[in-house]
Scaffold this motif. Sequence first.
Motif, mmCIF file in Angstrom:
data_model
loop_
_atom_site.group_PDB
_atom_site.id
_atom_site.type_symbol
_atom_site.label_atom_id
_atom_site.label_comp_id
_atom_site.label_asym_id
_atom_site.label_seq_id
_atom_site.Cartn_x
_atom_site.Cartn_y
_atom_site.Cartn_z
ATOM 1 N N HIS A 1 0.815 -1.222 0.000
ATOM 2 C CA HIS A 1 0.000 0.000 0.000
ATOM 3 C C HIS A 1 0.845 1.268 0.000
ATOM 4 O O HIS A 1 0.319 2.358 -0.081
ATOM 5 C CB HIS A 1 -0.948 0.006 1.206
ATOM 6 C CG HIS A 1 -0.260 0.163 2.518
ATOM 7 N ND1 HIS A 1 0.468 -0.859 3.109
ATOM 8 C CD2 HIS A 1 -0.167 1.217 3.339
ATOM 9 C CE1 HIS A 1 0.968 -0.421 4.254
ATOM 10 N NE2 HIS A 1 0.600 0.840 4.418
ATOM 11 N N ARG A 2 2.149 1.142 0.056
ATOM 12 C CA ARG A 2 3.038 2.306 0.105
ATOM 13 C C ARG A 2 3.568 2.638 -1.283
ATOM 14 O O ARG A 2 4.177 1.800 -1.949
ATOM 15 C CB ARG A 2 4.201 2.054 1.046
ATOM 16 C CG ARG A 2 3.761 1.851 2.475
ATOM 17 C CD ARG A 2 4.964 1.657 3.395
ATOM 18 N NE ARG A 2 4.532 1.404 4.735
ATOM 19 C CZ ARG A 2 4.309 2.345 5.651
ATOM 20 N NH1 ARG A 2 4.489 3.609 5.334
ATOM 21 N NH2 ARG A 2 3.914 2.029 6.861
ATOM 22 N N LEU A 3 3.332 3.877 -1.705
ATOM 23 C CA LEU A 3 3.783 4.349 -3.012
ATOM 24 C C LEU A 3 4.499 5.686 -2.855
ATOM 25 O O LEU A 3 4.529 6.261 -1.771
ATOM 26 C CB LEU A 3 2.579 4.525 -3.953
ATOM 27 C CG LEU A 3 1.727 3.286 -4.238
ATOM 28 C CD1 LEU A 3 0.488 3.674 -5.029
ATOM 29 C CD2 LEU A 3 2.533 2.234 -4.963
ATOM 30 N N ARG A 4 5.074 6.158 -3.952
ATOM 31 C CA ARG A 4 5.694 7.478 -3.971
ATOM 32 C C ARG A 4 5.218 8.194 -5.232
ATOM 33 O O ARG A 4 5.246 7.629 -6.320
ATOM 34 C CB ARG A 4 7.215 7.388 -3.961
ATOM 35 C CG ARG A 4 7.899 8.755 -3.890
ATOM 36 C CD ARG A 4 9.392 8.644 -3.644
ATOM 37 N NE ARG A 4 9.745 7.852 -2.503
ATOM 38 C CZ ARG A 4 9.726 8.276 -1.224
ATOM 39 N NH1 ARG A 4 9.365 9.495 -0.948
ATOM 40 N NH2 ARG A 4 10.084 7.473 -0.244
ATOM 41 N N HIS A 5 4.777 9.430 -5.044
ATOM 42 C CA HIS A 5 4.349 10.242 -6.178
ATOM 43 C C HIS A 5 5.588 10.782 -6.873
ATOM 44 O O HIS A 5 6.647 10.940 -6.265
ATOM 45 C CB HIS A 5 3.457 11.394 -5.683
ATOM 46 C CG HIS A 5 2.866 12.193 -6.785
ATOM 47 N ND1 HIS A 5 3.329 13.444 -7.115
ATOM 48 C CD2 HIS A 5 1.855 11.923 -7.652
ATOM 49 C CE1 HIS A 5 2.630 13.915 -8.127
ATOM 50 N NE2 HIS A 5 1.720 13.019 -8.476
ATOM 51 N N GLN A 6 5.476 11.109 -8.144
ATOM 52 C CA GLN A 6 6.615 11.635 -8.908
ATOM 53 C C GLN A 6 7.183 12.914 -8.300
ATOM 54 O O GLN A 6 8.341 13.263 -8.530
ATOM 55 C CB GLN A 6 6.222 11.864 -10.360
ATOM 56 C CG GLN A 6 5.183 12.938 -10.541
ATOM 57 C CD GLN A 6 4.766 13.082 -11.991
ATOM 58 O OE1 GLN A 6 5.281 12.408 -12.869
ATOM 59 N NE2 GLN A 6 3.831 13.974 -12.241
ATOM 60 N N SER A 7 6.392 13.622 -7.502
ATOM 61 C CA SER A 7 6.868 14.835 -6.825
ATOM 62 C C SER A 7 7.798 14.500 -5.667
ATOM 63 O O SER A 7 8.429 15.391 -5.111
ATOM 64 C CB SER A 7 5.674 15.636 -6.286
ATOM 65 O OG SER A 7 5.028 14.911 -5.247
ATOM 66 N N GLY A 8 7.861 13.214 -5.300
ATOM 67 C CA GLY A 8 8.675 12.777 -4.174
ATOM 68 C C GLY A 8 7.867 12.517 -2.920
ATOM 69 O O GLY A 8 8.363 11.943 -1.963
ATOM 70 N N LEU A 9 6.612 12.938 -2.908
ATOM 71 C CA LEU A 9 5.764 12.771 -1.730
ATOM 72 C C LEU A 9 5.381 11.304 -1.556
ATOM 73 O O LEU A 9 4.811 10.693 -2.455
ATOM 74 C CB LEU A 9 4.514 13.630 -1.880
ATOM 75 C CG LEU A 9 3.638 13.798 -0.656
ATOM 76 C CD1 LEU A 9 4.389 14.510 0.467
ATOM 77 C CD2 LEU A 9 2.393 14.589 -1.012
ATOM 78 N N PRO A 10 5.686 10.719 -0.386
ATOM 79 C CA PRO A 10 5.261 9.344 -0.135
ATOM 80 C C PRO A 10 3.789 9.303 0.246
ATOM 81 O O PRO A 10 3.278 10.231 0.877
ATOM 82 C CB PRO A 10 6.143 8.906 1.035
ATOM 83 C CG PRO A 10 6.574 10.153 1.698
ATOM 84 C CD PRO A 10 6.526 11.249 0.676
ATOM 85 N N LEU A 11 3.102 8.244 -0.162
ATOM 86 C CA LEU A 11 1.705 8.096 0.202
ATOM 87 C C LEU A 11 1.379 6.643 0.465
ATOM 88 O O LEU A 11 2.069 5.740 -0.003
ATOM 89 C CB LEU A 11 0.783 8.666 -0.874
ATOM 90 C CG LEU A 11 0.652 7.883 -2.169
ATOM 91 C CD1 LEU A 11 -0.758 8.018 -2.702
ATOM 92 C CD2 LEU A 11 1.640 8.420 -3.181
ATOM 93 N N ASP A 12 0.324 6.455 1.237
ATOM 94 C CA ASP A 12 -0.233 5.133 1.494
ATOM 95 C C ASP A 12 -1.644 5.126 0.939
ATOM 96 O O ASP A 12 -2.392 6.089 1.132
ATOM 97 C CB ASP A 12 -0.303 4.827 2.996
ATOM 98 C CG ASP A 12 1.060 4.727 3.655
ATOM 99 O OD1 ASP A 12 2.075 4.615 2.937
ATOM 100 O OD2 ASP A 12 1.107 4.748 4.893
ATOM 101 N N ILE A 13 -1.979 4.052 0.227
ATOM 102 C CA ILE A 13 -3.362 3.853 -0.197
ATOM 103 C C ILE A 13 -3.916 2.738 0.688
ATOM 104 O O ILE A 13 -3.410 1.627 0.688
ATOM 105 C CB ILE A 13 -3.488 3.541 -1.699
ATOM 106 C CG1 ILE A 13 -2.559 2.409 -2.134
ATOM 107 C CG2 ILE A 13 -3.223 4.790 -2.545
ATOM 108 C CD1 ILE A 13 -2.785 1.928 -3.556
ATOM 109 N N VAL A 14 -4.929 3.064 1.467
ATOM 110 C CA VAL A 14 -5.470 2.152 2.470
ATOM 111 C C VAL A 14 -6.840 1.666 1.996
ATOM 112 O O VAL A 14 -7.771 2.463 1.901
ATOM 113 C CB VAL A 14 -5.580 2.867 3.836
ATOM 114 C CG1 VAL A 14 -6.113 1.915 4.893
ATOM 115 C CG2 VAL A 14 -4.227 3.456 4.247
#
Length: 119
Positions: free
Chosen positions: A93-106
């Motif tokens: 569920h852990r990804l990284r946006h091209q801007s560098g911002l890490p995100l989790d999709i839950v």
Amino acid sequence: MSLDLSQKADLVPLAQVVGSLQRVAQPMDVDFFLMGAAARDVMLRHVHNIEPGRQTQDVDFAVMVPDWESFAALRAALIEGGDFSERPGPATHRLRHQSGLPLDIVPFGGVERADRTIA
């Protein structure tokens, strides 16, 4: 209540992530919303003019999916779209946006058991 935060320059990176997520999720009929500390920080800072004490490093999005196959398809489509990449580690569920911002999709929705735990 609807809030217009469109003129908040410091929310542009978050808006870019939302746009990238929306471009993939919407055609798949997947609803999502910002949750967790990032949502708290937006409300505190931009609605109540209170600076949050501790800053979060990532953003969390709840994604409503009917089953695990749909979650896997959403994740794959996000990565294949080019705006997101995998983050190291076993957590899918852990990804990284091209801007560098890490995100989790839950995921939530069809992946839940009757007792509201994740299957």
